[in-house]
Design an enzyme around this catalytic site. Structure first.
Site, PDB file in Angstrom:
ATOM      1  N   ILE A 232      -7.496  -6.799  10.113  1.00  0.00           N
ATOM      2  CA  ILE A 232      -8.298  -5.603   9.858  1.00  0.00           C
ATOM      3  C   ILE A 232      -9.788  -5.935   9.940  1.00  0.00           C
ATOM      4  O   ILE A 232     -10.567  -5.210  10.564  1.00  0.00           O
ATOM      5  CB  ILE A 232      -7.940  -4.991   8.491  1.00  0.00           C
ATOM      6  CG1 ILE A 232      -6.519  -4.425   8.530  1.00  0.00           C
ATOM      7  CG2 ILE A 232      -8.924  -3.903   8.101  1.00  0.00           C
ATOM      8  CD1 ILE A 232      -6.037  -3.827   7.236  1.00  0.00           C
TER       9      ILE A 232
ATOM     10  N   ALA B  42       2.548  -4.751  10.231  1.00  0.00           N
ATOM     11  CA  ALA B  42       2.420  -4.888   8.774  1.00  0.00           C
ATOM     12  C   ALA B  42       2.289  -6.366   8.433  1.00  0.00           C
ATOM     13  O   ALA B  42       3.261  -7.115   8.453  1.00  0.00           O
ATOM     14  CB  ALA B  42       3.640  -4.297   8.084  1.00  0.00           C
TER      15      ALA B  42
ATOM     16  N   PRO C  40       0.780  -9.665   5.924  1.00  0.00           N
ATOM     17  CA  PRO C  40       1.062 -10.066   4.536  1.00  0.00           C
ATOM     18  C   PRO C  40       0.423  -9.136   3.513  1.00  0.00           C
ATOM     19  O   PRO C  40       1.027  -8.822   2.492  1.00  0.00           O
ATOM     20  CB  PRO C  40       0.464 -11.479   4.453  1.00  0.00           C
ATOM     21  CG  PRO C  40       0.440 -11.971   5.854  1.00  0.00           C
ATOM     22  CD  PRO C  40       0.188 -10.770   6.699  1.00  0.00           C
TER      23      PRO C  40
ATOM     24  N   THR D  20      -0.341  -5.883   3.792  1.00  0.00           N
ATOM     25  CA  THR D  20       0.392  -4.614   3.723  1.00  0.00           C
ATOM     26  C   THR D  20       1.692  -4.783   2.950  1.00  0.00           C
ATOM     27  O   THR D  20       2.043  -3.970   2.088  1.00  0.00           O
ATOM     28  CB  THR D  20       0.698  -4.096   5.137  1.00  0.00           C
ATOM     29  OG1 THR D  20      -0.534  -3.870   5.825  1.00  0.00           O
ATOM     30  CG2 THR D  20       1.488  -2.797   5.087  1.00  0.00           C
TER      31      THR D  20
ATOM     32  N   ASN E 175      -1.747   2.313  12.473  1.00  0.00           N
ATOM     33  CA  ASN E 175      -1.902   2.306  11.018  1.00  0.00           C
ATOM     34  C   ASN E 175      -3.101   1.486  10.576  1.00  0.00           C
ATOM     35  O   ASN E 175      -3.785   1.816   9.601  1.00  0.00           O
ATOM     36  CB  ASN E 175      -0.631   1.773  10.356  1.00  0.00           C
ATOM     37  CG  ASN E 175      -0.198   0.420  10.902  1.00  0.00           C
ATOM     38  OD1 ASN E 175      -0.006   0.271  12.114  1.00  0.00           O
ATOM     39  ND2 ASN E 175      -0.017  -0.559  10.030  1.00  0.00           N
TER      40      ASN E 175
ATOM     41  N   CYS F  11      -3.476   3.712   5.040  1.00  0.00           N
ATOM     42  CA  CYS F  11      -3.370   4.257   6.394  1.00  0.00           C
ATOM     43  C   CYS F  11      -2.602   5.581   6.378  1.00  0.00           C
ATOM     44  O   CYS F  11      -2.988   6.548   7.045  1.00  0.00           O
ATOM     45  CB  CYS F  11      -2.712   3.246   7.325  1.00  0.00           C
ATOM     46  SG  CYS F  11      -1.039   2.721   6.819  1.00  0.00           S
TER      47      CYS F  11
END
Length: 294
Positions: A14, A158, A160, A162, A269, A126
């Protein structure tokens, strides 16, 4: 135009995607990438791009607080609770991309204008960023008694963070559906789909509006207008079919395709979070600069 200095805390997927989006901003100046793994791809890329790289986490940033006025926290919910306290003491504005929900819950097209003076802004999740605008769009036409959202994402998207924050995801999203979306009661479900090839993020919004005269055309128009608004900062956000009206039950199917900056396009997401973060930060920066020149 003057720019506001920003830093990214968290050099994972991210944070790295956020770095690439910030390079296109005309009002935000990225100065530093902060992480705890000197070998991470995010820190390596930041160094190559000439940004200040800090591999000792928030401690290292607090030794050089002049580097940024706004800090994006792209770590984890548990870590943010500690970071928030330290950054507040340092006088920084914080944009929280974790589901910690320490600060004001914000969805840009719904309630950002109410929180321009907050020191800590939380971007919920998200699923929240994708679906709360739709709940709000329905509620502004006819009161929503109950709203339930189902966010389905590719298992590969997804990470760790998330997976660790699944409980926070459902709790914070449900809270946002109520506090921001306006539903009297909200529920959130997340599904990690292991399909190959990976699917794009898909969201389903179920809303039960209160009994009474329901203007179906007005509700559909409100939803479509909201989709267009979100698309202004998340181009891959789209409605998959016309909203389905069945008495007082409304069903909306959404899809989010990522921009493909750093993350695969199926990671909508994650993309909607970084895109929303940039949108919020730009508005906060404009507010800061306007206050300085007033």
């Amino acid at each position: 135009m003057s720019k506001v200095k920003v830093a990214i805390l968290g050099s994972g997927n991210i944070g790295t995607d956020l770095m690439m989006k910030l390079e296109r901003s005309s009002i935000l100046q990225l100065t530093a990438m902060i992480g705890i793994d000197p070998e991470s791809d995010g820190l390596r890329r930041a160094k190559e791009k000439g940004y200040t790289v800090i591999s000792t986490g928030i401690k290292g940033f607090l030794e050089q607080p002049e580097l940024a006025d706004i800090v994006f926290d792209a770590t984890s919910a548990k870590a943010h609770i500690r970071h928030a306290k330290l950054l507040k003491e340092a006088g920084k504005t914080v944009l929280d991309l974790t589901p910690a929900a320490v600060g004001a819950l914000v969805v840009p097209p719904v309630n950002l204008h109410k929180h321009l003076d907050e020191w800590n802004v939380n971007l919920i999740t998200c699923g929240g960023q994708a679906t709360i605008p739709i709940v709000h769009a329905i509620n502004r036409v006819h009161p929503v008694g109950y709203a339930e959202i189902v966010a389905t994402i590719a298992s590969k998207s997804a990470g760790p963070g998330t997976r660790t924050n699944i409980d926070e995801f459902t709790q914070t999203t449900a809270r946002g559906i109520e506090k921001i979306g306006g539903a009297k009661r909200g529920k959130a479900i997340i599904i990690l789909n292991p399909a190959e090839p990976p699917i794009m993020m898909r969201n389903t919004v179920y809303a039960l509006v209160e009994e009474g005269k329901i203007d179906e055309n007005a509700i559909v128009q409100s939803i479509l207008e909201m989709v267009e608004t979100v698309q202004s900062y998340v181009p891959g956000y789209r409605i998959r079919t016309e909203p389905i009206m069945d008495g007082n039950k409304i069903t909306v199917f959404l899809e989010v395709e990522g921009a493909g900056d750093y993350l695969p396009k199926y990671s909508g997401n994650l993309d909607i979070m970084t895109a929303a973060a940039v949108k919020v930060a730009e508005e906060l920066a404009k507010h800061k600069l306007a206050a300085q020149t007033a």
